[in-house]
Motif scaffolding. Structure first.
Motif, PDB file in Angstrom:
ATOM      1  N   ASN A  33       4.935 -13.906 -25.556  1.00  0.00           N
ATOM      2  CA  ASN A  33       5.762 -13.864 -26.758  1.00  0.00           C
ATOM      3  C   ASN A  33       7.039 -14.668 -26.639  1.00  0.00           C
ATOM      4  O   ASN A  33       7.768 -14.828 -27.609  1.00  0.00           O
ATOM      5  N   SER A  34       7.359 -15.162 -25.465  1.00  0.00           N
ATOM      6  CA  SER A  34       8.589 -15.926 -25.273  1.00  0.00           C
ATOM      7  C   SER A  34       8.366 -16.965 -24.185  1.00  0.00           C
ATOM      8  O   SER A  34       7.402 -16.888 -23.409  1.00  0.00           O
ATOM      9  N   THR A  72       6.572 -17.350 -16.613  1.00  0.00           N
ATOM     10  CA  THR A  72       6.212 -16.403 -15.561  1.00  0.00           C
ATOM     11  C   THR A  72       4.704 -16.364 -15.341  1.00  0.00           C
ATOM     12  O   THR A  72       4.215 -16.438 -14.207  1.00  0.00           O
ATOM     13  N   ARG A  73       3.945 -16.269 -16.415  1.00  0.00           N
ATOM     14  CA  ARG A  73       2.485 -16.214 -16.305  1.00  0.00           C
ATOM     15  C   ARG A  73       1.906 -17.496 -15.727  1.00  0.00           C
ATOM     16  O   ARG A  73       1.019 -17.480 -14.872  1.00  0.00           O
ATOM     17  N   ARG A  96      12.959 -14.630 -32.096  1.00  0.00           N
ATOM     18  CA  ARG A  96      13.982 -13.628 -31.812  1.00  0.00           C
ATOM     19  C   ARG A  96      13.360 -12.311 -31.374  1.00  0.00           C
ATOM     20  O   ARG A  96      12.309 -11.910 -31.857  1.00  0.00           O
ATOM     21  N   THR A  97      14.063 -11.673 -30.485  1.00  0.00           N
ATOM     22  CA  THR A  97      13.660 -10.336 -30.072  1.00  0.00           C
ATOM     23  C   THR A  97      14.880  -9.444 -30.112  1.00  0.00           C
ATOM     24  O   THR A  97      16.006  -9.898 -29.884  1.00  0.00           O
ATOM     25  N   GLY A  98      14.658  -8.182 -30.424  1.00  0.00           N
ATOM     26  CA  GLY A  98      15.763  -7.246 -30.399  1.00  0.00           C
ATOM     27  C   GLY A  98      16.141  -6.923 -28.966  1.00  0.00           C
ATOM     28  O   GLY A  98      15.546  -7.419 -28.019  1.00  0.00           O
ATOM     29  N   LEU A  99      17.107  -6.050 -28.820  1.00  0.00           N
ATOM     30  CA  LEU A  99      17.559  -5.663 -27.484  1.00  0.00           C
ATOM     31  C   LEU A  99      16.598  -4.643 -26.896  1.00  0.00           C
ATOM     32  O   LEU A  99      16.458  -3.532 -27.415  1.00  0.00           O
ATOM     33  N   ILE A 100      15.896  -5.043 -25.843  1.00  0.00           N
ATOM     34  CA  ILE A 100      15.006  -4.127 -25.134  1.00  0.00           C
ATOM     35  C   ILE A 100      15.576  -3.980 -23.727  1.00  0.00           C
ATOM     36  O   ILE A 100      15.615  -4.933 -22.962  1.00  0.00           O
ATOM     37  N   MET A 101      16.067  -2.813 -23.417  1.00  0.00           N
ATOM     38  CA  MET A 101      16.689  -2.642 -22.114  1.00  0.00           C
ATOM     39  C   MET A 101      16.739  -1.168 -21.747  1.00  0.00           C
ATOM     40  O   MET A 101      16.615  -0.291 -22.607  1.00  0.00           O
ATOM     41  N   GLU A 102      16.904  -0.929 -20.469  1.00  0.00           N
ATOM     42  CA  GLU A 102      17.085   0.429 -19.990  1.00  0.00           C
ATOM     43  C   GLU A 102      18.571   0.669 -19.753  1.00  0.00           C
ATOM     44  O   GLU A 102      19.306  -0.238 -19.372  1.00  0.00           O
ATOM     45  N   ASP A 142      -2.748 -11.631 -27.788  1.00  0.00           N
ATOM     46  CA  ASP A 142      -2.003 -12.564 -26.933  1.00  0.00           C
ATOM     47  C   ASP A 142      -2.548 -13.986 -27.145  1.00  0.00           C
ATOM     48  O   ASP A 142      -3.738 -14.250 -26.904  1.00  0.00           O
ATOM     49  N   LYS A 143      -1.700 -14.895 -27.585  1.00  0.00           N
ATOM     50  CA  LYS A 143      -2.167 -16.232 -27.976  1.00  0.00           C
ATOM     51  C   LYS A 143      -2.714 -17.040 -26.797  1.00  0.00           C
ATOM     52  O   LYS A 143      -3.704 -17.772 -26.937  1.00  0.00           O
ATOM     53  N   LEU A 144      -2.094 -16.938 -25.626  1.00  0.00           N
ATOM     54  CA  LEU A 144      -2.587 -17.697 -24.473  1.00  0.00           C
ATOM     55  C   LEU A 144      -3.921 -17.147 -23.972  1.00  0.00           C
ATOM     56  O   LEU A 144      -4.796 -17.916 -23.556  1.00  0.00           O
ATOM     57  N   ALA A 145      -4.075 -15.837 -24.001  1.00  0.00           N
ATOM     58  CA  ALA A 145      -5.345 -15.242 -23.581  1.00  0.00           C
ATOM     59  C   ALA A 145      -6.470 -15.647 -24.536  1.00  0.00           C
ATOM     60  O   ALA A 145      -7.582 -15.975 -24.105  1.00  0.00           O
ATOM     61  N   ARG A 146      -6.170 -15.648 -25.827  1.00  0.00           N
ATOM     62  CA  ARG A 146      -7.182 -16.061 -26.810  1.00  0.00           C
ATOM     63  C   ARG A 146      -7.597 -17.517 -26.579  1.00  0.00           C
ATOM     64  O   ARG A 146      -8.770 -17.870 -26.647  1.00  0.00           O
TER      65      ARG A 146
END
Length: 674
Positions: A66-67, A73-74, A483-489, A214-218
């Protein structure tokens, strides 16, 4: 000597950077991944005749495509360059920090689980059976405190035996959960894939990613299977709704089962403190955060300013004796001036910049180490979302009121490279403390009681400037679809790790200083050459001749050539423009004025300007000065943090251009008003 490559993988705030810095020290390099605007950190260390190269992969919460960070990384994991992948997880909150491991399950590349922050988990009353987790997963599991190098022993022993013990994750448990939760659709899609998977990816992993759209997996599956099979897969996928929610639920079931079997904890150990409840509340969270940032900024100045004064005084004390000695031995005055004025002054600027970065990094690094910085990001997330940014962007904006350098270096807490550069571009408009000395003098001199109105107009236009800047750069740096929202611990509060903190601060200070010396010396020498004259008279310098020559052009912006040169000098340092104005209106030495801007006789300068400059011209200068690039050191810090000279130059040119446009508008408005 043999060589091995380790890839560090984990969620943001998992301790990857701490471990990376602890292992590599100064032996690290920061750049961008080829063809991507994603930061790449490489480092190395030697242990028992083996050189280990470490790749610090971008911090992400999953391996979805997604980013750019997740794609990088993948792709690196799939490249086969790493001998082993080390996944870090926060031992104090395993139920949430193991999601990356769950998403990795089914990738057939040797992996090791590093359980970081074991000290925090222990303080919470948790007992983690690492041997039990290792047995369940089928991979080595290493307890770790990344901030304490004394506890790296188990990690090093794992590296010594990695050739014998390297293994891939056992996916049987997760595959069973997929089948039980998703049902027949999962088995039917999996049956259409190659039984052995594709490359490093098992059929179970690929099936889950296909269900997640997942676009890359497809794309990978489409390239591998025949057209008829792919059509059948697509038909089966169309029957599965909310694929991400389904697979996500399966992964959390897998995590919960793993944690419940291997982690025990004493009750009532995780109760939130009153302070934390207030710090994350809607009512008190923002006021507390602003108060903490202001307090942190004050502490940064208390730490950094004495060092800045020390280095400034030291260079000044060296330059005069050195100049006299060089002249005594027959050195050419030209070379003496170049060394003792331009180069030593540039060194002074660089040392002062590094000193301020030291103060900022130490104070805000401490706040991050104890766990509070994440709370600031959390409470401001809704506010910053309106600008398309994350809550983490608020700290750079607020810190920039003290010094833009601190704001720029503070953007490294932002996960996305694009949002980081976007935040830097926006934070440049925030007026630093030095700006107000010049604005106060010029506005007070020319507008008297009306200076308040001028300052309010500057602030109003600053908000408009932020909006326009976002629209201009947002198209490239912060696209809506990306854009992605804030995802954090929200990490638990814990005691700071002083040794690790100071190591990180000094490393950061050294990196900043090395880059600052190169850039600042280069630009300083160019400016010195333009302002140099053998007799010290400004009228005989190139910059004077250029200024008088281009005045027909600068007058279009409402700037007499003297004010235009002061505008140019403000890019060296906001306070330097005062010294340049004092020099130009009194025919002194420009370079000496830049060095001694703090000692300008402001009363005499005000009188001189009133006799030469009109109100519309003064208004034009204020707008040009206010919206110009912050300073040479801020430019250097931007290059340091973005790792992109292209974007650094682009932002700088944008600010210079918009500053001149605003000066032109302000001048013509001033002609109407005055």
């Amino acid at each position: 000597m043999s060589e091995k490559t380790i890839a560090l993988l984990g969620q943001p705030n998992s301790g990857k950077s701490t471990l990376f810095n602890g292992l590599t020290g100064s032996r690290q390099h920061v750049g961008n991944w080829p063809g991507k605007t994603v930061e790449r950190k490489d480092g190395s260390f030697v242990h028992k005749d083996t050189t280990y190269k470490i790749i610090d992969l971008p911090g992400t919460y999953s391996l979805s495509a997604n980013s750019d960070e997740e794609v990088v990384t993948r792709n690196y994991i799939a490249s086969g360059q790493a001998d082993v992948v080390c996944i870090l997880a926060d031992a104090s909150q395993l139920n949430r920090s193991l999601f990356m491991l769950a998403d990795y399950t089914g990738i057939r590349v040797p992996v090791v689980l590093l359980l970081n922050m074991m000290d925090v988990a222990k303080s919470q009353g948790k007992h983690i059976d690492t041997n039990g987790i290792a047995k369940s997963l089928g991979i080595p599991v290493v307890p770790l405190v990344a901030a304490d190098k004394k506890q790296y022993g188990t990690f090093f022993r794992m590296l010594e035996s990695i050739d014998k013990n390297a293994s891939t994750l056992d996916e049987k448990r997760l595959a069973q959960i997929y089948q039980n939760t998703i049902g027949a659709a999962f088995d039917e899609i999996k049956a259409l894939l190659p039984a052995d998977g594709i490359g490093i990816y098992s059929s179970t992993w690929l099936t889950a990613k296909l269900i997640e759209q997942d676009k890359l997996a497809r794309s990978l599956v489409k390239e591998t299977v025949d057209a008829g099979t792919y059509t059948a897969i697509e038909k089966k996928l169309s029957d599965v709704k909310d694929g991400n929610l389904l697979t996500g639920d399966c992964k959390f079931q897998w995590i919960d089962k793993l944690v419940n079997e291997n982690v025990t904890s004493k009750k009532n150990k995780l109760l939130r403190s009153r302070f934390d409840k207030a710090a994350t509340s809607k009512r008190w969270g923002k006021p507390i955060a602003i108060g903490m940032i202001v307090l942190g900024l004050i502490c940064s100045m208390v730490i950094g300013f004495p060092l800045m004064g020390l280095f400034s005084g030291l260079i000044s004390a060296i330059s005069v004796p050195l100049a006299n000695w060089l002249l005594d031995i027959g050195a050419a005055p030209f070379l003496v001036s170049l060394l003792c004025n331009a180069i030593l002054t540039a060194v002074s600027f660089a040392l002062q910049m590094a000193s301020y970065v030291f103060g900022i990094s130490l104070v805000f690094g401490l706040m991050e180490d104890v766990g509070y910085m994440a709370r600031i990001s959390y409470v401001f997330d809704d506010t910053m979302t309106k600008l398309g940014l994350q809550g983490k962007a608020i700290m750079p904006f607020l810190v920039s009121f003290g010094c833009n350098i601190g704001g720029i270096t503070g953007t490294r807490v932002i996960d996305s490279w694009g949002q980081r550069v976007m935040t830097i571009a926006l934070s440049w408009v925030v007026p630093c403390a030095s700006t107000w000395g010049v604005v106060g003098l010029v506005s007070g001199t020319f507008f008297g009681n009306g200076a308040v109105v001028v300052v309010l107009a500057l602030f109003a236009v600053a908000f408009l400037h932020i909006f326009i800047t976002y629209k201009v750069f947002g198209r490239s740096l912060n696209k809506v679809e990306g854009r992605t929202g804030l995802i954090m611990e929200l990490p638990p509060y814990h005691k700071p790790h002083w040794k690790s903190l100071f190591g990180s601060v000094f490393s950061k200070m050294g990196n900043v200083l090395s880059r600052a010396l190169r850039i600042i010396i280069c630009i300083s020498v160019i400016f010195w050459l333009l302002s140099y004259s053998a007799d010290g008279n400004v009228a005989n310098s190139i910059i004077y001749k250029v200024g008088t020559f281009i005045e027909p052009v600068t007058s279009l912006f409402g700037l007499p050539w003297q004010l235009f040169i002061a505008f140019v000098a403000s890019a060296m340092g906001k306070e330097a423009s005062l010294g340049v104005m004092a020099s130009l209106f009194n025919t002194g030495s420009i370079w000496a004025a830049i060095e001694q801007s703090a000692t300008v006789d402001t009363a005499a300068l005000s009188t001189s300007m009133l006799s030469v400059i009109s109100r519309p011209e003064a208004l034009a200068f204020l707008f040009a000065f206010f919206f110009n690039m912050p300073c040479l050191m801020a430019l250097t810090a931007t290059a340091q943090e973005t790792h992109s000279m292209k974007w650094t130059v682009r932002i700088a040119l944008y600010y210079v251009l918009t500053a001149l446009i605003m000066a032109t508008i302000a001048y013509h408005v001033g002609l109407v008003i005055f």
